[in-house]
Design a protein around this motif. Structure first.
Motif, PDB file in Angstrom:
ATOM      1  N   HIS A  52       0.402  -1.119   0.530  1.00 42.49           N
ATOM      2  CA  HIS A  52       0.016  -0.026  -0.184  1.00 42.49           C
ATOM      3  C   HIS A  52       0.341   1.729  -0.099  1.00 42.49           C
ATOM      4  O   HIS A  52       0.182   2.355  -0.754  1.00 42.49           O
ATOM      5  CB  HIS A  52      -0.481   0.052   0.991  1.00 42.49           C
ATOM      6  CG  HIS A  52      -2.090  -1.271   0.400  1.00 42.49           C
ATOM      7  ND1 HIS A  52      -3.038  -1.120  -0.235  1.00 42.49           N
ATOM      8  CD2 HIS A  52      -2.190  -2.145   1.711  1.00 42.49           C
ATOM      9  CE1 HIS A  52      -4.010  -2.071   0.299  1.00 42.49           C
ATOM     10  NE2 HIS A  52      -3.314  -3.094   1.673  1.00 42.49           N
ATOM     11  N   GLN A  64      -4.808  -6.831  -6.595  1.00 40.85           N
ATOM     12  CA  GLN A  64      -5.262  -5.799  -6.612  1.00 40.85           C
ATOM     13  C   GLN A  64      -6.474  -5.574  -6.087  1.00 40.85           C
ATOM     14  O   GLN A  64      -7.431  -5.702  -4.919  1.00 40.85           O
ATOM     15  CB  GLN A  64      -5.930  -4.913  -7.901  1.00 40.85           C
ATOM     16  CG  GLN A  64      -4.498  -5.031  -9.025  1.00 40.85           C
ATOM     17  CD  GLN A  64      -4.739  -4.176 -10.052  1.00 40.85           C
ATOM     18  OE1 GLN A  64      -5.674  -4.161 -10.853  1.00 40.85           O
ATOM     19  NE2 GLN A  64      -3.716  -4.631 -10.706  1.00 40.85           N
ATOM     20  N   PHE A  65      -7.021  -7.494  -6.035  1.00 36.61           N
ATOM     21  CA  PHE A  65      -8.512  -7.914  -5.146  1.00 36.61           C
ATOM     22  C   PHE A  65      -8.312  -7.003  -3.698  1.00 36.61           C
ATOM     23  O   PHE A  65      -8.737  -7.162  -2.698  1.00 36.61           O
ATOM     24  CB  PHE A  65      -9.001  -9.234  -5.470  1.00 36.61           C
ATOM     25  CG  PHE A  65      -9.952  -9.564  -5.090  1.00 36.61           C
ATOM     26  CD1 PHE A  65     -11.306  -8.822  -5.274  1.00 36.61           C
ATOM     27  CD2 PHE A  65      -9.856 -10.154  -4.219  1.00 36.61           C
ATOM     28  CE1 PHE A  65     -12.170  -9.184  -4.143  1.00 36.61           C
ATOM     29  CE2 PHE A  65     -10.631 -10.740  -3.810  1.00 36.61           C
ATOM     30  CZ  PHE A  65     -12.809 -10.661  -3.673  1.00 36.61           C
ATOM     31  N   TRP A  68      -8.094  -4.489  -2.766  1.00 40.18           N
ATOM     32  CA  TRP A  68      -9.433  -3.525  -2.152  1.00 40.18           C
ATOM     33  C   TRP A  68      -9.977  -4.300  -1.002  1.00 40.18           C
ATOM     34  O   TRP A  68     -10.021  -3.174  -0.284  1.00 40.18           O
ATOM     35  CB  TRP A  68      -9.782  -4.276  -3.356  1.00 40.18           C
ATOM     36  CG  TRP A  68     -11.305  -3.464  -3.675  1.00 40.18           C
ATOM     37  CD1 TRP A  68     -12.020  -2.051  -4.211  1.00 40.18           C
ATOM     38  CD2 TRP A  68     -12.642  -4.363  -3.227  1.00 40.18           C
ATOM     39  NE1 TRP A  68     -12.982  -2.155  -3.751  1.00 40.18           N
ATOM     40  CE2 TRP A  68     -13.690  -3.447  -3.250  1.00 40.18           C
ATOM     41  CE3 TRP A  68     -12.737  -5.707  -2.745  1.00 40.18           C
ATOM     42  CZ2 TRP A  68     -15.219  -3.596  -3.249  1.00 40.18           C
ATOM     43  CZ3 TRP A  68     -14.423  -5.515  -2.612  1.00 40.18           C
ATOM     44  CH2 TRP A  68     -15.325  -4.853  -3.007  1.00 40.18           C
ATOM     45  N   LEU A  69      -9.700  -5.542  -0.583  1.00 41.12           N
ATOM     46  CA  LEU A  69     -10.164  -6.093   0.246  1.00 41.12           C
ATOM     47  C   LEU A  69      -9.166  -5.215   1.698  1.00 41.12           C
ATOM     48  O   LEU A  69      -9.298  -5.238   2.992  1.00 41.12           O
ATOM     49  CB  LEU A  69     -10.566  -7.411   0.933  1.00 41.12           C
ATOM     50  CG  LEU A  69     -11.122  -7.928  -0.099  1.00 41.12           C
ATOM     51  CD1 LEU A  69     -10.920  -9.147  -0.228  1.00 41.12           C
ATOM     52  CD2 LEU A  69     -13.219  -7.447   0.027  1.00 41.12           C
ATOM     53  N   HIS A  70      -8.352  -4.461   1.650  1.00 37.58           N
ATOM     54  CA  HIS A  70      -7.662  -4.067   3.099  1.00 37.58           C
ATOM     55  C   HIS A  70      -6.679  -5.262   3.425  1.00 37.58           C
ATOM     56  O   HIS A  70      -6.003  -4.577   4.512  1.00 37.58           O
ATOM     57  CB  HIS A  70      -8.394  -3.497   4.334  1.00 37.58           C
ATOM     58  CG  HIS A  70      -9.194  -2.377   3.450  1.00 37.58           C
ATOM     59  ND1 HIS A  70      -9.387  -1.187   2.739  1.00 37.58           N
ATOM     60  CD2 HIS A  70     -10.758  -2.692   3.764  1.00 37.58           C
ATOM     61  CE1 HIS A  70      -9.638  -0.620   2.159  1.00 37.58           C
ATOM     62  NE2 HIS A  70     -11.191  -1.346   3.151  1.00 37.58           N
ATOM     63  N   ARG A 124     -15.213  -4.406   2.336  1.00 38.16           N
ATOM     64  CA  ARG A 124     -14.855  -3.618   1.977  1.00 38.16           C
ATOM     65  C   ARG A 124     -14.997  -2.449   2.453  1.00 38.16           C
ATOM     66  O   ARG A 124     -14.321  -1.103   3.012  1.00 38.16           O
ATOM     67  CB  ARG A 124     -15.118  -3.954   0.900  1.00 38.16           C
ATOM     68  CG  ARG A 124     -14.990  -1.943  -0.002  1.00 38.16           C
ATOM     69  CD  ARG A 124     -13.212  -2.303  -0.253  1.00 38.16           C
ATOM     70  NE  ARG A 124     -13.142  -0.583  -1.199  1.00 38.16           N
ATOM     71  CZ  ARG A 124     -11.628   0.259  -0.666  1.00 38.16           C
ATOM     72  NH1 ARG A 124     -10.801  -0.793  -0.593  1.00 38.16           N
ATOM     73  NH2 ARG A 124     -11.886   1.810  -1.567  1.00 38.16           N
ATOM     74  N   LYS A 128     -11.489  -1.062   6.560  1.00 34.72           N
ATOM     75  CA  LYS A 128     -10.444   0.641   7.497  1.00 34.72           C
ATOM     76  C   LYS A 128     -11.062   0.853   8.212  1.00 34.72           C
ATOM     77  O   LYS A 128      -9.965   1.350   9.463  1.00 34.72           O
ATOM     78  CB  LYS A 128     -10.243   1.433   5.766  1.00 34.72           C
ATOM     79  CG  LYS A 128      -9.596   2.113   5.502  1.00 34.72           C
ATOM     80  CD  LYS A 128      -9.427   2.475   5.262  1.00 34.72           C
ATOM     81  CE  LYS A 128      -8.100   3.946   4.192  1.00 34.72           C
ATOM     82  NZ  LYS A 128      -7.590   4.566   3.555  1.00 34.72           N
TER      83      LYS A 128
END
Length: 217
Positions: A52, A64-65, A68-70, A124, A128
């Motif tokens: 990141h 990337q997926f 996207w899920l952190h 998602r 965060k």
């Protein structure tokens, strides 16, 4: 009330069971100074080049997926719990509503497929902000580049070049950090309990190290 033992609920009851197993496994491994979920998260971040901070190469589609899920930003244990919770709640509610309104349930496999995107969306959206509320493995005062020059102790596995092992150190703020270490010299290997010195960052949580001149091998 419909019994939770009906076949239509099986995938979601299983998800709750998996959460319990993970909690027990995490508790046991922490007694030995090792977090199984941290290890899994670091392995995923390294395997798919998730970074990141933008210091590593562009990750692939899977990377990337996961980003996207952190994954790599939020403790992996938190993400697992969020996913399993979202999956179980979405599936149980779906099947309960169908049973109450239409007097039938979806087959378990179809119900699981329907609950899966809802669970991923839940991770998602909530991963965060929830991740900010829990203690992080990395102190905000110490970045990954600051790990270079640190002495770390191998806590699991045997490290050879291309086959890293997990190592641990505690910074001056009292925060533990887990990194994956491989020898800088292809002829060397590091074993559990050995203290080594980080000399370079490869990508993500993967670092190169040499034998520490201050500690006996």
């Amino acid at each position: 009330m419909t019994s939770l033992l009906q076949p239509g609920y099986a995938p979601f009851i299983m998800a709750i069971g998996i959460m319990i197993v993970i909690a027990i496994l995490e508790s046991i491994t922490l007694l030995f100074g090792f977090s199984v979920t941290t290890h899994a998260g670091n392995l995923l971040a390294h395997q798919f080049d998730i970074d990141h901070a933008g210091a590593s190469a562009e990750p692939g589609v899977v990377g990337q997926f996961l980003g996207w899920l952190h994954v790599g930003r939020v403790p992996f244990l938190i993400l697992l719990v969020l996913f399993l919770t979202g999956f179980a709640v979405a599936g149980l509610l779906l099947q309960a509503l169908l049973h109450a309104l239409a007097h039938f349930m979806l087959p378990p496999a179809i119900a699981a497929c329907a609950a899966l995107p809802l669970a991923l969306g839940f991770v998602r959206k909530t991963g965060k902000p929830i991740g900010r509320l829990v203690p992080q493995e990395e102190s905000s005062a110490l970045s990954e580049i600051d790990f270079i020059g640190r002495a770390v102790r191998i806590v699991t596995g045997e490290a050879t070049q291309g086959t890293p092992a997990e190592a641990r150190f505690v910074d001056e703020f009292g925060q533990p950090h887990y990194v994956r270490i491989e020898p800088d010299d292809a002829d060397h290997r590091f074993v559990r309990g050995q203290t080594v010195l980080i000399v370079a960052r490869v990508s993500g949580s993967l670092y190169r190290a040499i034998k520490s001149p201050r500690h006996d091998a």
